[in-house]
Scaffold this motif. Sequence first.
Motif, PDB file in Angstrom:
ATOM      1  N   GLY A  71     -11.724   0.087  -7.995  1.00  0.00           N
ATOM      2  CA  GLY A  71     -11.198  -0.395  -9.647  1.00  0.00           C
ATOM      3  C   GLY A  71     -10.258  -1.563  -9.193  1.00  0.00           C
ATOM      4  N   PRO A  72      -9.949  -2.247 -10.667  1.00  0.00           N
ATOM      5  CA  PRO A  72      -8.723  -3.074 -10.450  1.00  0.00           C
ATOM      6  C   PRO A  72      -7.482  -2.631  -9.882  1.00  0.00           C
ATOM      7  N   ILE A  73      -7.012  -3.149  -8.884  1.00  0.00           N
ATOM      8  CA  ILE A  73      -6.116  -2.529  -8.140  1.00  0.00           C
ATOM      9  C   ILE A  73      -4.853  -3.705  -7.676  1.00  0.00           C
ATOM     10  N   GLY A  74      -3.768  -3.242  -7.711  1.00  0.00           N
ATOM     11  CA  GLY A  74      -2.571  -4.102  -7.226  1.00  0.00           C
ATOM     12  C   GLY A  74      -2.031  -3.301  -6.081  1.00  0.00           C
ATOM     13  N   LEU A  75      -2.007  -4.136  -5.036  1.00  0.00           N
ATOM     14  CA  LEU A  75      -1.211  -3.291  -3.719  1.00  0.00           C
ATOM     15  C   LEU A  75       0.202  -3.967  -3.388  1.00  0.00           C
ATOM     16  N   VAL A  76       1.203  -2.908  -3.528  1.00  0.00           N
ATOM     17  CA  VAL A  76       2.400  -3.459  -3.579  1.00  0.00           C
ATOM     18  C   VAL A  76       3.073  -3.214  -2.074  1.00  0.00           C
ATOM     19  N   ILE A  77       3.526  -4.046  -1.341  1.00  0.00           N
ATOM     20  CA  ILE A  77       4.072  -3.928   0.123  1.00  0.00           C
ATOM     21  C   ILE A  77       5.379  -4.285  -0.124  1.00  0.00           C
ATOM     22  N   GLY A  78       6.461  -3.614   0.501  1.00  0.00           N
ATOM     23  CA  GLY A  78       7.788  -3.501   0.335  1.00  0.00           C
ATOM     24  C   GLY A  78       8.591  -4.528   1.322  1.00  0.00           C
ATOM     25  N   ASN A  79       9.854  -4.845   1.405  1.00  0.00           N
ATOM     26  CA  ASN A  79      10.607  -5.674   2.262  1.00  0.00           C
ATOM     27  C   ASN A  79      10.617  -4.808   3.603  1.00  0.00           C
ATOM     28  N   GLU A  80      10.822  -5.854   4.636  1.00  0.00           N
ATOM     29  CA  GLU A  80      10.604  -5.218   6.027  1.00  0.00           C
ATOM     30  C   GLU A  80      11.498  -4.241   6.412  1.00  0.00           C
ATOM     31  N   GLY A  81      12.886  -4.200   5.842  1.00  0.00           N
ATOM     32  CA  GLY A  81      13.660  -3.132   6.251  1.00  0.00           C
ATOM     33  C   GLY A  81      13.989  -1.917   5.268  1.00  0.00           C
ATOM     34  N   ASN A  82      13.712  -2.451   3.816  1.00  0.00           N
ATOM     35  CA  ASN A  82      14.103  -1.274   2.804  1.00  0.00           C
ATOM     36  C   ASN A  82      13.021  -0.871   1.993  1.00  0.00           C
ATOM     37  N   GLY A  83      11.694  -1.493   2.432  1.00  0.00           N
ATOM     38  CA  GLY A  83      10.574  -1.236   1.668  1.00  0.00           C
ATOM     39  C   GLY A  83      10.619  -1.423   0.221  1.00  0.00           C
ATOM     40  N   VAL A  84       9.822  -0.626  -0.449  1.00  0.00           N
ATOM     41  CA  VAL A  84       9.506  -1.188  -2.060  1.00  0.00           C
ATOM     42  C   VAL A  84      10.859  -0.616  -2.648  1.00  0.00           C
ATOM     43  N   SER A  85      11.363  -1.516  -3.492  1.00  0.00           N
ATOM     44  CA  SER A  85      12.593  -1.068  -4.293  1.00  0.00           C
ATOM     45  C   SER A  85      12.246   0.009  -5.212  1.00  0.00           C
ATOM     46  N   ARG A  86      13.287   0.678  -5.482  1.00  0.00           N
ATOM     47  CA  ARG A  86      13.158   1.815  -6.640  1.00  0.00           C
ATOM     48  C   ARG A  86      12.455   1.401  -7.909  1.00  0.00           C
ATOM     49  N   LEU A  87      12.782   0.173  -8.438  1.00  0.00           N
ATOM     50  CA  LEU A  87      12.552  -0.059  -9.743  1.00  0.00           C
ATOM     51  C   LEU A  87      10.935  -0.439  -9.799  1.00  0.00           C
ATOM     52  N   VAL A  88      10.378  -1.125  -8.605  1.00  0.00           N
ATOM     53  CA  VAL A  88       9.161  -1.229  -8.624  1.00  0.00           C
ATOM     54  C   VAL A  88       8.365  -0.369  -8.320  1.00  0.00           C
ATOM     55  N   ARG A  89       8.616   0.664  -7.401  1.00  0.00           N
ATOM     56  CA  ARG A  89       8.144   1.819  -7.090  1.00  0.00           C
ATOM     57  C   ARG A  89       7.879   2.836  -8.402  1.00  0.00           C
ATOM     58  N   GLU A  90       8.713   2.789  -9.227  1.00  0.00           N
ATOM     59  CA  GLU A  90       8.581   3.606 -10.482  1.00  0.00           C
ATOM     60  C   GLU A  90       7.527   3.010 -11.288  1.00  0.00           C
ATOM     61  N   LYS A  91       7.255   1.921 -11.040  1.00  0.00           N
ATOM     62  CA  LYS A  91       6.152   1.307 -11.946  1.00  0.00           C
ATOM     63  C   LYS A  91       4.838   1.513 -11.474  1.00  0.00           C
ATOM     64  N   CYS A  92       4.954   1.852 -10.000  1.00  0.00           N
ATOM     65  CA  CYS A  92       3.334   2.096  -9.645  1.00  0.00           C
ATOM     66  C   CYS A  92       2.921   3.575  -9.799  1.00  0.00           C
ATOM     67  N   ASP A  93       1.610   3.607  -9.972  1.00  0.00           N
ATOM     68  CA  ASP A  93       0.865   4.633 -10.424  1.00  0.00           C
ATOM     69  C   ASP A  93       0.548   5.613  -9.124  1.00  0.00           C
ATOM     70  N   MET A  94       0.529   5.052  -7.887  1.00  0.00           N
ATOM     71  CA  MET A  94       0.237   5.942  -6.828  1.00  0.00           C
ATOM     72  C   MET A  94       1.139   5.371  -5.711  1.00  0.00           C
ATOM     73  N   VAL A  95       1.360   6.285  -4.704  1.00  0.00           N
ATOM     74  CA  VAL A  95       2.215   5.902  -3.502  1.00  0.00           C
ATOM     75  C   VAL A  95       1.535   6.386  -2.373  1.00  0.00           C
ATOM     76  N   ALA A  96       1.135   5.357  -1.402  1.00  0.00           N
ATOM     77  CA  ALA A  96       0.195   5.810  -0.326  1.00  0.00           C
ATOM     78  C   ALA A  96       0.996   5.513   0.989  1.00  0.00           C
ATOM     79  N   SER A  97       0.712   6.664   1.699  1.00  0.00           N
ATOM     80  CA  SER A  97       1.437   6.547   3.149  1.00  0.00           C
ATOM     81  C   SER A  97       0.226   6.438   4.173  1.00  0.00           C
ATOM     82  N   ILE A  98       0.697   5.870   5.384  1.00  0.00           N
ATOM     83  CA  ILE A  98      -0.303   5.552   6.299  1.00  0.00           C
ATOM     84  C   ILE A  98      -0.049   6.527   7.640  1.00  0.00           C
ATOM     85  N   PRO A  99      -0.905   7.475   7.737  1.00  0.00           N
ATOM     86  CA  PRO A  99      -0.885   8.176   8.947  1.00  0.00           C
ATOM     87  C   PRO A  99      -0.153   7.648  10.337  1.00  0.00           C
ATOM     88  N   MET A 100       0.889   8.422  10.721  1.00  0.00           N
ATOM     89  CA  MET A 100       1.688   8.144  11.809  1.00  0.00           C
ATOM     90  C   MET A 100       1.508   8.815  13.076  1.00  0.00           C
TER      91      MET A 100
END
Length: 240
Positions: free
Chosen positions: A185-214
Motif C-alpha cells: 500500500g501507500p508507504i513511506g520508508l524512514v531511514i535514520g542518521n548513520e550514527g544515531n538512527g531515527v530521531s525520537r520525534l520522527v520515530r514516534e510519528k511512524c506506524d511501524m518499526v522494522a528491524s533487519i535480521p542480523m
Amino acid sequence: MIEGRNPVLEALRSGRPIHRLYVQDGCQDGPVQTIVREAKKRDVMFQFVPRQRLDQLSETGRHQGVIAQAAAYEYAEVADMLELARKKGEPPFLILLDGIEDPHNLGAIIRTANLAGAHGVIIPRHRAAGLTAVVAKASAGALNFTPVARVTNLSALIEQLKEQGLWFVCADMGGEMMYRLNLTGPIGLVIGNEGNGVSRLVREKCDMVASIPMKGEINSLNASVAAGVLAYEIVRQRMG
C-alpha cells in the motif's frame, strides 16, 4: 561553488537552490550582513568559518569572505512525487531520510530508490547532506530520474502525508522483524542518521518499526545498505 559577495547575493536573490553558505568569521561589514540577512530570509543554512577554511574551499582565490555551495540539482516538491505515483497508477512509495550526513550514502540511497521504484526521496533542510556533485556521482545517474525534496520538518510532513493515506515504517534494531510486517500500500520508508538512527520525534510519528535480521557479530548496517534491504522487502511484498 559560488564565490564573492555580489555573485553570492545575486544567487540568493534569484532563488537558486543553495545547499550551504560559508561566511568568514568576524566579517561584519554591510555587504556581508546583507548576504546573511538574505540567507536567513530564504532559510539557507550558513556557518561562520575561519578565513583559512574559505581559502581551502576557494577555486578562484577571490572569495571576499563568502562562498555559497549551490545544489547540483533542483529540488522537487513532495506533491510532485504523489502526482508521479498517481500517473503511474501505483500506491505512493517514498523514502524519507532523517539526517543522512554522508553524501555517498545519500547518493547510494537515491540510486536504490530509483531501482526499487520509489517515487521520490525526502531529506531535511538542516543537519543533512544536500544535492552536491558528490551525491550526483554516487547516485550513478539516478538523480536525473528520481525527484528529491527538501523539507524543514520531517515530523510535520509525516503527519500531513498520513492524512493522504500513507503509512510509515522506520528502520530500528528494536523493531518488529521486517518479514512480519505488512509493507504494501501507500508507504513511506524512514531511514535514520548513520550514527544515531531515527530521531525520537520522527520515530514516534511512524506506524511501524522494522528491524533487519542480523546473524553476525556486529549489530548494524550501513545506512544505504539498510535502505536497500528494506526497500526491496517493500518491492517483494508489492510484487507478491
